[in-house]
Design an enzyme around this catalytic site. Sequence first.
Site, mmCIF file in Angstrom:
data_model
loop_
_atom_site.group_PDB
_atom_site.id
_atom_site.type_symbol
_atom_site.label_atom_id
_atom_site.label_comp_id
_atom_site.label_asym_id
_atom_site.label_seq_id
_atom_site.Cartn_x
_atom_site.Cartn_y
_atom_site.Cartn_z
ATOM 1 N N ARG A 186 -8.024 52.125 82.434
ATOM 2 C CA ARG A 186 -7.260 51.448 81.389
ATOM 3 C C ARG A 186 -5.759 51.668 81.536
ATOM 4 N NH1 ARG A 186 -6.755 47.165 79.904
ATOM 5 N NH2 ARG A 186 -9.037 47.140 79.958
ATOM 6 N N GLU A 221 30.801 38.480 73.232
ATOM 7 C CA GLU A 221 30.013 37.380 72.690
ATOM 8 C C GLU A 221 30.890 36.506 71.804
ATOM 9 O OE1 GLU A 221 26.054 38.157 70.817
ATOM 10 O OE2 GLU A 221 27.058 37.382 69.037
#
Length: 287
Positions: free
Chosen positions: A107, A204
Amino acid sequence: MKCASFDGGLPSILISRAVSDALVEDLGTRGDITTLSTVSADAQAVAAFGARRAGVISGLDVARAAFEAFDGRVAFEALARDGDRVDAGAVVARVSGAARSLLTAERVALNYLCHMSGIATLTCRFVERIAGTNARIVDTRKTTPGLRAFEKYAVRCGGGHNHRSGLYDAILIKDNHIVAAGGVEAAIAAARAHAGHMVKIEVEVGSLEELEAALRHPLDAVLLDNMTSETLREAVRIVDGRITTEASGGVSLETVRAIAESGVDLISVGALTHSAPILDLGLDFSA
């Protein structure tokens, strides 16, 4: 066929630490009580990792390390390479050794392999959508805590590129920084005074007015946030190749082509790492 060509993978010490932590989490204090109670200690097995859907592979070395960390006698044979495209039904690796070891580490190996391959597969789809343009697909810091290096590696496997690794390796002035600093120009000036000569600065902007103000200061890149394709084209014209342009905000497979055709250099896509579905792979024992 490969979706990406690159040299070098993840550092082995990073992989070994991650898989060891994952095994400890899974085994707890009692170990794999299902396998210990049902499978003989003498039983040997051979199993194959098979792709149940077509996609791009990433994480084979991590899967190998999961078995080796638990039982160094397990043999792992990779039949594909990270960055390879595979069809549904393809066998990408085989593993052999003590059946108990294969079952216990299964897993952890699959969790990494499926997750990373899912990111590589989605990234490759974005890269294909902008083929023929000059834009590049890049990731973001919207990653799973503790898995950033693995997820950014998977982006490279899919043909994408990495943005900054963390808060420490580049200055990215975003909208909240601008508000807190008292404006875009004040934020850039403060960042430039603080940054060393090796540190890049990106800011930004959400409008052409902010872009014009930002360009009055020395910058390395500008992030054009949530702009229409038409506004992006105008922003690219204003920048005129002086600095790197990056488009960001709500980028999807449906919109990415138009964004790329605006002429931007980079397109950052948070979905690559925060919303990629796994690539379904399974480990099947031979009868």
